[in-house]
Structures are given as C-alpha cells and as structure tokens.
Scaffold this active site. Structure first.
Site, PDB file in Angstrom:
ATOM      1  N   LYS A 112       0.910  -1.053  -0.409  1.00 16.25           N
ATOM      2  CA  LYS A 112       0.485   0.137  -0.115  1.00 16.25           C
ATOM      3  C   LYS A 112       0.550   1.391  -0.174  1.00 16.25           C
ATOM      4  CE  LYS A 112      -4.290  -1.842   0.990  1.00 16.25           C
ATOM      5  NZ  LYS A 112      -5.508  -1.628   2.631  1.00 16.25           N
ATOM      6  N   LYS A 195      -5.500 -10.795  -6.527  1.00 20.47           N
ATOM      7  CA  LYS A 195      -6.794 -11.042  -5.690  1.00 20.47           C
ATOM      8  C   LYS A 195      -7.796 -10.146  -6.310  1.00 20.47           C
ATOM      9  CE  LYS A 195      -5.806  -7.807  -1.701  1.00 20.47           C
ATOM     10  NZ  LYS A 195      -6.174  -7.893   0.054  1.00 20.47           N
ATOM     11  N   LYS A 198     -10.179  -3.832  -3.356  1.00 19.89           N
ATOM     12  CA  LYS A 198     -11.029  -2.603  -4.881  1.00 19.89           C
ATOM     13  C   LYS A 198      -9.446  -1.097  -4.861  1.00 19.89           C
ATOM     14  CE  LYS A 198     -11.117  -0.570  -0.019  1.00 19.89           C
ATOM     15  NZ  LYS A 198     -10.734  -1.560   0.939  1.00 19.89           N
TER      16      LYS A 198
HETATM   17  N1  AQP Z   1      -9.653 -11.376  -2.220  1.00 20.49           N
HETATM   18  C1  AQP Z   1     -10.545 -11.967  -1.350  1.00 20.49           C
HETATM   19  N2  AQP Z   1     -10.234 -12.305  -1.337  1.00 20.49           N
HETATM   20  C2  AQP Z   1     -11.041 -13.349   0.181  1.00 20.49           C
HETATM   21  N3  AQP Z   1     -11.178 -11.970   1.061  1.00 20.49           N
HETATM   22  C3  AQP Z   1     -10.850 -11.171   0.616  1.00 20.49           C
HETATM   23  N4  AQP Z   1     -10.487 -10.170   1.593  1.00 20.49           N
HETATM   24  C4  AQP Z   1     -10.564  -9.038   1.036  1.00 20.49           C
HETATM   25  N5  AQP Z   1     -10.178  -9.051  -0.045  1.00 20.49           N
HETATM   26  C5  AQP Z   1     -10.278 -10.580  -0.353  1.00 20.49           C
HETATM   27  C6  AQP Z   1     -11.506  -9.736   3.220  1.00 20.49           C
HETATM   28  O1  AQP Z   1     -12.275  -9.481   3.411  1.00 20.49           O
HETATM   29  C7  AQP Z   1     -12.049  -8.554   4.886  1.00 20.49           C
HETATM   30  C8  AQP Z   1     -12.558  -7.515   4.454  1.00 20.49           C
HETATM   31  O2  AQP Z   1     -10.855  -6.509   4.592  1.00 20.49           O
HETATM   32  P1  AQP Z   1     -10.753  -5.257   4.004  1.00 20.49           P
HETATM   33  O3  AQP Z   1     -11.905  -4.117   4.730  1.00 20.49           O
HETATM   34  O4  AQP Z   1      -9.196  -4.990   4.800  1.00 20.49           O
HETATM   35  O5  AQP Z   1     -10.860  -5.054   3.013  1.00 20.49           O
HETATM   36  P2  AQP Z   1      -9.691  -4.537   2.490  1.00 20.49           P
HETATM   37  O6  AQP Z   1      -8.728  -5.270   2.462  1.00 20.49           O
HETATM   38  O7  AQP Z   1     -10.306  -3.003   1.988  1.00 20.49           O
HETATM   39  O8  AQP Z   1     -10.537  -5.430   1.321  1.00 20.49           O
HETATM   40  P3  AQP Z   1      -9.406  -5.293  -0.019  1.00 20.49           P
HETATM   41  O9  AQP Z   1      -9.946  -4.952  -1.189  1.00 20.49           O
HETATM   42  O10 AQP Z   1      -8.456  -5.641   0.126  1.00 20.49           O
HETATM   43  O11 AQP Z   1      -8.742  -3.378  -0.033  1.00 20.49           O
HETATM   44  P4  AQP Z   1      -7.218  -3.531  -0.460  1.00 20.49           P
HETATM   45  O12 AQP Z   1      -7.445  -2.850  -1.756  1.00 20.49           O
HETATM   46  O13 AQP Z   1      -7.391  -1.269   0.207  1.00 20.49           O
HETATM   47  O14 AQP Z   1      -5.724  -3.915   0.459  1.00 20.49           O
HETATM   48  C9  AQP Z   1     -10.706  -9.106   5.071  1.00 20.49           C
HETATM   49  O15 AQP Z   1     -11.249 -10.300   6.292  1.00 20.49           O
HETATM   50  C10 AQP Z   1      -9.147  -9.862   4.203  1.00 20.49           C
HETATM   51  O16 AQP Z   1      -9.249 -10.044   4.180  1.00 20.49           O
END
Ligand code: AQP
Length: 332
Positions: A112, A195, A198
């Site tokens: 990040k 994966k 977002k």
């Molecule tokens: N692709 C995925 N497959 C399985 N689990 C996932 N999670 C996120 N992406 C996947 C799980 O969702 C939960 C909430 O995560 P968060 O609030 O940390 O969401 P995030 O990290 O903002 O989601 P993103 O899309 O992964 O964001 P970025 O791109 O900012 O890193 C967690 O339990 C996570 O494991």
C-alpha cells in the site's frame, strides 16, 4: 462459547465479492456457534486520506451491508471501532512492544505504501497492523475469520500476545486465524493472478455487491478464462475457471466435483451465463435489504449504539488489566 472477532473497512462504499466470500459470509455462520464481535473499522479507514462526509456515510453503509448479509444484532455484537476508545488506547501499548523492523516486514504496508509513494504514506498506515493487534486482543478472541491476505497480521497478533504475556504475566488469549480454504482468496475477474481488491482491481475485475445486477452479470460473462475449453478446477493451470468454480460452488452449495460434472462437454459460455444468474439472484435481494436499513438510519444507529455498549464492557475490562500489568498508576 469460543469468541470470534473481525472487522471490515468502510472505505469503498460497496463491499466486493472478495470481502463477502472471504470474510463476511463466515461471520454470519459463526454468530450461531461463537460469541461473535464484528466491527466497522473506521480508525483503519483514515490510514489513507479520507473525505469526512464520505467516511461517515460509508460507515453507516458498511453496517447496513453487514445486516443485509445476515448479521443479527441479537446473535452478535456489531459496532463501530471509533465508538470504543479502548482500541486506540491498547494500540499505543502494542506499538511500544512492536519492533520497527517487525512492523516493516508487513507485506500489506509495503504494497500500500508503494502505491502511494513511500514518502506520502502515513505513520498510521505503518502501524495499521498494530491497531489490528489491539482490536483482536481487547476481546480475548480465540479465532479471527479473515481472508488469506490477513494471515500475516494474525501472526503478528499471536507474537505480540505471547510477548506481552511473557513479559507482564498471562493477560491475552493467543488467537488463531479462521481462514476457509475454498474462499481464502477470491481473484480478480480480469486478472486471476491477483486478488480481487478495491485498490488493485480494475472496475471490470471487481464485483461490487451494490452494483446494478446487470453490471455484475456483464462482468461475470466477460471474466478472463483461458484458451482451453475444459471446465476443471485447477488453480495453477486454470486460475480464471477455478476462481469462477469457487465462487459458484460457495454461493450455491454445489460441490466443485458436481459442477465439473454438470459442465462436462459444455463451453465456458454456459458456465459464465449460469454463474451470472446465480450472482444476480444473490445481489438483488442484498441490495434491497441494504437500502431498507439505510432508509432507517435511526434504527441503524441504535443497533450500533447497543453494540458499542456491549463491546466497551469487554474492552474496558481487558484494557484495565493491561494498564495495570504494564505499570500505569491507577487514576483515583
Ligand atoms: N479477494 C479477497 N478474497 C478473500 N478475502 C478477501 N478480503 C478482501 N479481499 C479478499 C477479506 O475481506 C475482509 C475485509 O477486508 P478489509 O476491510 O481489509 O478490506 P480491504 O483490505 O480494504 O479490501 P481490499 O479490497 O483487499 O482492499 P485493499 O485493496 O485496500 O487492500 C478481510 O478479512 C479480508 O481478508
């Protein structure tokens, strides 16, 4: 009952399919068998720049989606992280127990911060995993239902719980990750080597649960597969098709083997068309229920207020113990 705790960020507005299948779906199941604490992690959301108005709206939206997904405030404790100040308080203690090098090894921070430019990343983003440690330890959670991307942070939580316990006496439960193999990682529909996320996915690769169902159907139908024609679960050689099969299987309850049989001799088009229907059937009522909860913000806020009260009772007790163990003078 064993205890579980988990959280989700209110950053993006809509949850995506990875959030739902990787985490939230398990939360719903675990409220039946566990003493469950679930939160919208707004403190985590400000580790990257945020718009205050949007954050407030997205926090309610996240809570509405959790209820729409099936969380029941009678069966679990649902709250907003910033309503429980003990999270930030315990995080400070945990920050002081974490090595700089140890925190530097967190891969999510590396990813990040690289995206933002290392100089622009905040110290908050750097200590994000330590706040997560505090989140979990405050509730003495036995298990933490998350996606695979969070495994390293749960390992850090275990290390810090053990470090605190051995330095200051038995205080924290050492938690385990609860990660289901089938849905640990949902992949991007356009690039099944990454994966679904977002921040990294393109709009076409990311299925937002609150998108127009038609848009979702279109994204599923244009998912990237391979040049072969056989529908077989083989993540290494056929990542796109395998991802579609995992999603299909989890949403319908049909076994992977059953699906392979059902689509034997049929083309990818048939699989995608059927999965698009399955997705539409899932997201349509989900969107409706989310909107119903949003239409009544007073009820939503009162659910969150009750949740915060229940959460604080547990968190305050753990924090008081931790304050005492590290040697803070009690306030008279
Ligand atoms: N692709 C995925 N497959 C399985 N689990 C996932 N999670 C996120 N992406 C996947 C799980 O969702 C939960 C909430 O995560 P968060 O609030 O940390 O969401 P995030 O990290 O903002 O989601 P993103 O899309 O992964 O964001 P970025 O791109 O900012 O890193 C967690 O339990 C996570 O494991």
């Amino acid at each position: 009952r064993p205890r579980v705790l988990s959280g989700i960020q209110p950053t993006a507005g809509s949850f995506h399919l990875g959030n739902y299948l990787g985490a939230v779906r398990q939360w719903v199941a675990l409220q039946e068998t566990h003493d469950a604490f679930y939160m919208v992690v707004d403190l985590h959301a400000i580790t990257v720049p945020q718009d205050p108005k949007e954050l407030r709206a997205n926090t309610r939206l996240a809570a509405a989606q959790l209820l729409a997904a099936g969380l029941d405030p009678e069966r679990c404790t649902l709250f907003v992280q910033s309503h429980v100040p003990e999270h930030a308080q315990l995080a400070w203690i945990m920050n002081c127990l974490t090595g700089f090098g140890e925190a530097s090894r967190m891969t999510q921070f590396k990813d990040k911060s690289a995206k933002q430019g290392a100089d622009r990343a905040s110290v908050g983003l750097f200590t994000y995993p330590v706040l997560q440690v505090a989140d979990i330890l405050l509730y003495q959670a036995n298990e933490v239902p998350v996606g695979e991307d969070q495994r390293q942070h749960i390992e850090l939580t275990r290390d810090l719980a053990e470090r605190f316990n051995s330095r200051f006496g038995e205080t924290f439960t050492v938690p385990k990750p609860y990660i289901l193999k089938e849905t640990a990682k949902i992949y991007d529909l356009q690039d099944p080597s990454i994966k679904m996320s977002k921040s990294a996915s393109t709009p076409k690769g990311l299925v937002n649960l609150l998108d127009e169902p038609r848009t979702t159907a279109k994204k599923v139908k244009s998912a990237v597969t391979d040049t072969d024609t056989v529908i077989r679960f083989d993540p290494e050689n056929k990542p796109g098709v395998s991802n579609l099969l995992s999603i299909y299987s989890t949403l319908t309850g049909a076994g992977i083997g059953e699906l392979e049989e059902k689509y034997a001799g049929k083309g990818y088009g048939a699989l995608k068309t059927d999965l698009a229907d399955v997705m539409v059937e899932f997201v349509t009522p989900f969107r409706e229920r989310t909107n119903q909860y949003l239409d009544d913000p007073e009820t939503l806020d009162s659910v969150l207020a009750k949740g915060a009260e229940k959460a604080r009772a547990v968190a305050a007790e753990t924090l008081a113990q931790a304050y005492d163990r590290v040697g803070f003078l009690p306030a008279k």
